[in-house]
Structure formats: structure tokens, C-alpha cells
Design a protein around this motif. Structure first.
Motif, PDB file in Angstrom:
ATOM      1  N   LEU A  22      36.192  59.673  73.516  1.00 40.28           N
ATOM      2  CA  LEU A  22      35.491  59.877  74.788  1.00 40.28           C
ATOM      3  C   LEU A  22      34.173  59.100  74.821  1.00 40.28           C
ATOM      4  O   LEU A  22      33.785  58.565  75.869  1.00 40.28           O
ATOM      5  CB  LEU A  22      35.236  61.366  75.006  1.00 40.28           C
ATOM      6  N   LEU A  23      33.494  59.030  73.677  1.00 33.20           N
ATOM      7  CA  LEU A  23      32.237  58.266  73.616  1.00 33.20           C
ATOM      8  C   LEU A  23      32.508  56.772  73.822  1.00 33.20           C
ATOM      9  O   LEU A  23      31.726  56.090  74.488  1.00 33.20           O
ATOM     10  CB  LEU A  23      31.544  58.505  72.279  1.00 33.20           C
ATOM     11  N   ILE A  24      33.587  56.287  73.246  1.00 30.26           N
ATOM     12  CA  ILE A  24      33.933  54.874  73.440  1.00 30.26           C
ATOM     13  C   ILE A  24      34.236  54.600  74.906  1.00 30.26           C
ATOM     14  O   ILE A  24      33.790  53.590  75.478  1.00 30.26           O
ATOM     15  CB  ILE A  24      35.131  54.493  72.554  1.00 30.26           C
ATOM     16  N   ILE A  25      34.992  55.501  75.534  1.00 27.99           N
ATOM     17  CA  ILE A  25      35.288  55.347  76.958  1.00 27.99           C
ATOM     18  C   ILE A  25      33.999  55.387  77.774  1.00 27.99           C
ATOM     19  O   ILE A  25      33.808  54.617  78.717  1.00 27.99           O
ATOM     20  CB  ILE A  25      36.272  56.439  77.420  1.00 27.99           C
ATOM     21  N   GLY A  26      33.090  56.318  77.401  1.00 27.66           N
ATOM     22  CA  GLY A  26      31.808  56.406  78.096  1.00 27.66           C
ATOM     23  C   GLY A  26      30.995  55.128  77.957  1.00 27.66           C
ATOM     24  O   GLY A  26      30.351  54.685  78.914  1.00 27.66           O
TER      25      GLY A  26
END
Length: 237
Positions: A65-69
Motif C-alpha cells: 500500500l505504501l508503494i502504491i501511495g
């Protein structure tokens, strides 16, 4: 061991090394009583290992999710402060919290060439290796906790751009203080975001290493009681 302070009247190293070794010797000499005594404990510990594995998997999803963010923030020209640090914290939590669960699934590397020579020699070599691993993991866990405590005493803060809300620090501080101090902790808690204290991302390291040490002592007792290793690698087809 000069800095191993007394705990309940005995040096800490006695609780961490001598008593577990005595328990292992009891399991070796009195298999049936030990099995009756420890079977309920084994069931509880299996659930704890599984729960830690689930939490580790959640942190792995957090990394995704952090990478997507980060991708979305680049596309929208918005600054995502501290995203790299948060991803590093999540990766560390994934690694340490999964160690005990990985051990139960046979995911750790185990050199078994000598264990397969014959059943008698394999049992004693496996028991000796497990005991040495348990001692080593216990040392690791003890100093991981000591590092966590030292970071708290020094009020060490991150050098990155990551922040956490004060209420989150107060929540974790509750577990290190008596219930009589909880009201004071929350009364002094503000609504600001502060630089991440280093002890916070170090918590999963301490928890994970403690679970690993417990798991190795646990599986040593199972080996001594059942005379066969409970660590069986999953077959991959």
C-alpha cells in the motif's frame, strides 16, 4: 553477565537459560508427564505463532500500500513525506514477526546431512543444535529488548521525515506503565504529530526475537518428548 540484573531474587540469566534447560531435561527424562503438562501450552503457542505470522502478512500488505501511495503521490505531484521510512519499518516488522511462524513451517535453513545418518545420532544432534539455537536466540532477544529500552531512555528520534501522532505513543506507553499512571499519560497527550521515536519501530524487533526464542525452546521440548522433530518443511511441487 554483569548487567543481567536480578529478577524476583535471581539473576536474569537463571530465568532465561537455566530454568528452560531444566525444563528441557525434565522433558527428556519424564516424557509422559511432560507431554501431559505441556500439550495445552503447545496449543496456545501454536496460535500465537500463527497470529504473529498473520500480523507479519499485514505489514507486508502495508508495504504494498505504501508503494502504491508513493506512485499515486508522484503522479499527482503530492509529497508523501516519510514514505520510505514507513516502508522500512513495515519491512522490519514483517521480517521479525514472521520468524517464529517461519520456524514452525520449516522455512528456516536447517542443514540435515548429519541428522539423516541414523535415527539415534540424528536425535541427539538435532537436540544439541536446538539447544544451542535456543541459547543464541535468547541472547538475541534479551539484547533486542535492551536496545529498545535504551532508545526510550535516550529519547532517540528518527532522522527522516516520518511522523507519528502523539496518541499512538501514549497507547504503547500504557503497556510499560502501571494502570495508575494511564490517566496522567492521556492527560499529557496532545493532538500533534511528532518525529518518530526509534523505540516504536524497534518494538516488532523485540517482539519477534522473543517469539523466536520461545519457539525454539518450545520445539526443543517437543523434540525431547516425542523423539522426533516437529519442524517439517512444506513440500513444494
Amino acid at each position: 553477565m554483569r548487567d543481567w540484573q536480578p529478577f524476583l531474587g535471581l539473576p536474569l540469566w537463571v530465568w532465561l537459560f537455566i530454568f528452560p534447560t531444566i525444563l528441557a531435561a525434565f522433558c527428556l527424562l519424564y516424557r509422559k508427564p511432560a507431554e501431559r503438562l505441556l500439550t495445552p501450552v503447545w496449543r496456545v503457542l501454536d496460535r500465537i505463532y500463527l497470529g504473529a505470522g498473520v500480523v507479519a502478512a499485514c505489514f507486508m500488505v502495508t508495504i504494498l500500500l505504501l508503494i502504491i501511495g508513493q506512485m499515486i503521490s508522484r503522479w499527482s505531484s503530492v509529497t508523501f513525506s516519510g514514505s520510505t521510512e514507513y516502508a522500512g519499518y513495515a519491512m522490519a516488522a514483517t521480517s521479525f514477526l514472521a520468524m517464529a511462524h517461519a520456524l514452525t513451517r520449516g522455512a528456516h535453513i536447517r542443514v540435515s546431512i548429519f541428522l539423516n545418518m541414523n535415527r539415534f545420532l540424528g536425535f541427539w544432534l538435532d537436540a544439541l543444535a536446538m539447544w544451542i539455537a535456543a541459547i543464541t536466540a535468547t541472547y538475541f532477544a534479551r539484547y533486542a529488548i535492551k536496545t529498545n529500552v535504551l532508545s526510550k531512555l535516550l529519547n532517540d528520534r528518527t532522522q527522516g521525515q516520518d511522523f507519528v501522532p502523539e496518541w499512538l505513543l501514549s497507547f504503547f506507553s500504557m503497556f510499560a506503565n502501571a494502570p495508575s499512571k494511564w490517566a496522567q499519560i492521556w492527560a499529557e497527550t496532545g493532538s500533534e504529530w511528532v518525529y518518530t521515536p526509534v523505540w516504536l519501530p524497534q518494538l516488532p524487533m523485540s517482539i519477534g526475537t522473543v517469539l523466536l526464542a520461545v519457539a525454539i525452546w518450545d520445539y526443543l521440548t517437543r523434540l525431547l518428548v516425542t523423539r522426533q522433530s516437529s519442524i517439517i518443511s512444506e513440500a513444494v511441487e
